[in-house]
Each structure stands twice: as C-alpha cells, then as structure tokens.
Design an enzyme around this catalytic site. Structure first.
Site, short mmCIF file in Angstrom:
data_model
loop_
_atom_site.label_atom_id
_atom_site.label_comp_id
_atom_site.label_asym_id
_atom_site.label_seq_id
_atom_site.Cartn_x
_atom_site.Cartn_y
_atom_site.Cartn_z
N GLY A 1 0.79 -1.23 0.00
CA GLY A 1 0.00 0.00 0.00
C GLY A 1 0.82 1.28 0.00
O GLY A 1 0.34 2.31 0.47
N THR A 2 2.05 1.24 -0.55
CA THR A 2 2.86 2.46 -0.55
C THR A 2 2.26 3.53 -1.47
O THR A 2 2.34 4.73 -1.16
CB THR A 2 4.31 2.16 -0.99
OG1 THR A 2 4.30 1.45 -2.23
CG2 THR A 2 5.03 1.33 0.07
N LYS B 1 -3.93 -8.39 -10.04
CA LYS B 1 -4.89 -9.28 -10.68
C LYS B 1 -5.47 -8.63 -11.94
O LYS B 1 -5.66 -7.42 -12.00
CB LYS B 1 -6.03 -9.64 -9.72
CG LYS B 1 -5.56 -10.32 -8.45
CD LYS B 1 -4.82 -11.63 -8.73
CE LYS B 1 -4.36 -12.31 -7.45
NZ LYS B 1 -3.59 -13.54 -7.72
N LEU C 1 -8.33 -7.60 -14.40
CA LEU C 1 -9.73 -7.23 -14.29
C LEU C 1 -10.33 -7.01 -15.67
O LEU C 1 -9.63 -6.58 -16.59
CB LEU C 1 -9.89 -5.94 -13.48
CG LEU C 1 -9.60 -6.00 -11.98
CD1 LEU C 1 -9.61 -4.59 -11.42
CD2 LEU C 1 -10.64 -6.86 -11.26
N ASN D 1 -3.90 2.76 -13.82
CA ASN D 1 -2.88 1.94 -13.18
C ASN D 1 -1.53 2.64 -13.32
O ASN D 1 -1.34 3.45 -14.24
CB ASN D 1 -2.80 0.57 -13.86
CG ASN D 1 -1.76 -0.34 -13.22
OD1 ASN D 1 -1.69 -0.46 -12.00
ND2 ASN D 1 -0.94 -0.98 -14.04
N HIS E 1 2.59 1.60 -13.60
CA HIS E 1 3.52 0.49 -13.81
C HIS E 1 4.94 1.00 -13.63
O HIS E 1 5.28 2.08 -14.14
CB HIS E 1 3.33 -0.08 -15.22
CG HIS E 1 4.21 -1.25 -15.49
ND1 HIS E 1 3.99 -2.49 -14.91
CD2 HIS E 1 5.33 -1.39 -16.25
CE1 HIS E 1 4.93 -3.33 -15.32
NE2 HIS E 1 5.76 -2.69 -16.13
#
Length: 206
Positions: free
Chosen positions: A15-16, A94, A96, A108, A110
């Site tokens: 959770g950083t 995961k 989705l 997201n 990356h």
C-alpha cells in the site's frame, strides 16, 4: 469537477502508493478523498493503512471466483457501494475486466516505461531486475488507463529516471517510486480537471 474526487483504490500488497495518495491529500497536493480500498490479498499491509486512515476496506480474492468476469464483477460491486469517480490500481496484481460504467475511469501505474518490461508477470522487483539485466540506461514509470489486458491501456503520463551501473533492484525501485509519487497524482489531477481524452491508443491532454 471542483469538489474532491472520490477515489477507489485497489491493492495487493504494502500500500505504498495508497499512502502516497493519503499524504498528498493531507498536504493539499490532491483535491481528493480515498472513498474505499479493495484488496485482492487478505494479508496486504495496505489494509492496515486503510484501517488507520478510517477508510472502508474490503477483500475480494481471485481464488473465490471461477472466472475473471465473476471476480471483476465482485470487485467493482464492492467499489460501487462507495461511488468512486475514479478507480486507481495501486500495486494491484490481478487481471480485471472493466465494466462499461467504469470505462475510461480506471488507472494503473507500472514501474517501467511501457511497453518495455510490462505485461503478465512483470511486477514488483522483477520489473527492475529485468531492466538491470537487459542493460537499459533509462527506466521510469507509466500511468495508463486500464483495459482488459495487463499493462496495455492508453498511456497518460511517463516519467523517466536513470539506471545506474551499480543499481540493484532495490535501489532502482526506490528511484522509480519517487517518480511514481509525482506521476500518479498528476494523472489524477488531469482526470479531475477533464483534460484527458482517449483517442484509440492515445491519450490527448488538453
């Protein structure tokens, strides 16, 4: 949108990135609130961060569902109860399938410059070790919209950083994360101000 943006944050680990959001919100660097956290991992330390911040948090495990579609529906079902304007994957591991009502509203980050060192299996320190092993001189991070493939959605922002001759996966990860802490809030602010337009594979910033 002038009111604070409601964020749904998806996590799988420490959770950083979630903590970066909370710190930016607290300092006034983001006009947002984390409305809900959903984890794919019941042991994720990010759940403790959410609890400490008083944020509703839920666990939706992939192994509990036979298909990606069913897993995705359960995940977005948990999110919808708290009506986030934007869903942010933050170290979420995961795959989705994005439902129609959240198309163009899922991001997201990356830890590499997509399309390099991206896709299924490229996460965490494996990404940084792959960059070092390949001998690249520049790495960085990428914020992108999420589609139904790993790391394949339209790119919003990329921030580079050098790869040094004596780097380890740990030292490169730390340098890339500093760029992540800038890039993700920037992408969120652009979304909030209505400046992002998706045209095919491209994101146009107005």
């Amino acid at each position: 949108m002038t009111r604070p943006l409601r964020l749904g944050v998806l996590i799988s680990g420490g959770g950083t990135t979630l903590q970066n959001f909370l710190d930016r919100i607290a300092s006034g660097g983001m006009s947002a609130e984390v409305a809900v956290v959903v984890s794919s991992n019941p042991q994720a330390y990010g759940l403790e961060r959410a609890k400490s911040a008083g944020i509703p948090a839920f666990v939706v495990e992939r192994k509990s569902y036979k298909t990606t579609e069913a897993f995705s529906e359960a995940t977005f079902g948990a999110l919808r109860k708290h009506a986030p304007n934007l869903v942010c994957l933050a170290g979420y591991l995961k795959l989705l399938h994005i439902p129609d009502d959240y198309a163009g509203r899922v991001m997201n980050i990356h830890p590499a410059l997509i399309p390099a060192f991206s896709g299924h299996g490229y996460y965490g320190h494996a990404v940084h070790q792959a960059a070092i092993d390949y001998g690249v001189k520049v790495s960085g991070c990428t914020v992108h919209f999420v589609n139904n493939e790993y790391d394949a959605g339209p790119i919003i922002i990329q921030r580079p950083c050098p790869v040094l001759a004596d780097d380890t996966a740990d030292s490169l990860a730390a340098r890339v994360f500093r760029e992540e802490c800038v890039a993700y809030p920037q992408a969120i602010r652009l979304f909030q101000s209505g400046r992002l337009k998706i045209e095919g594979r491209k994101v146009i910033i107005a």
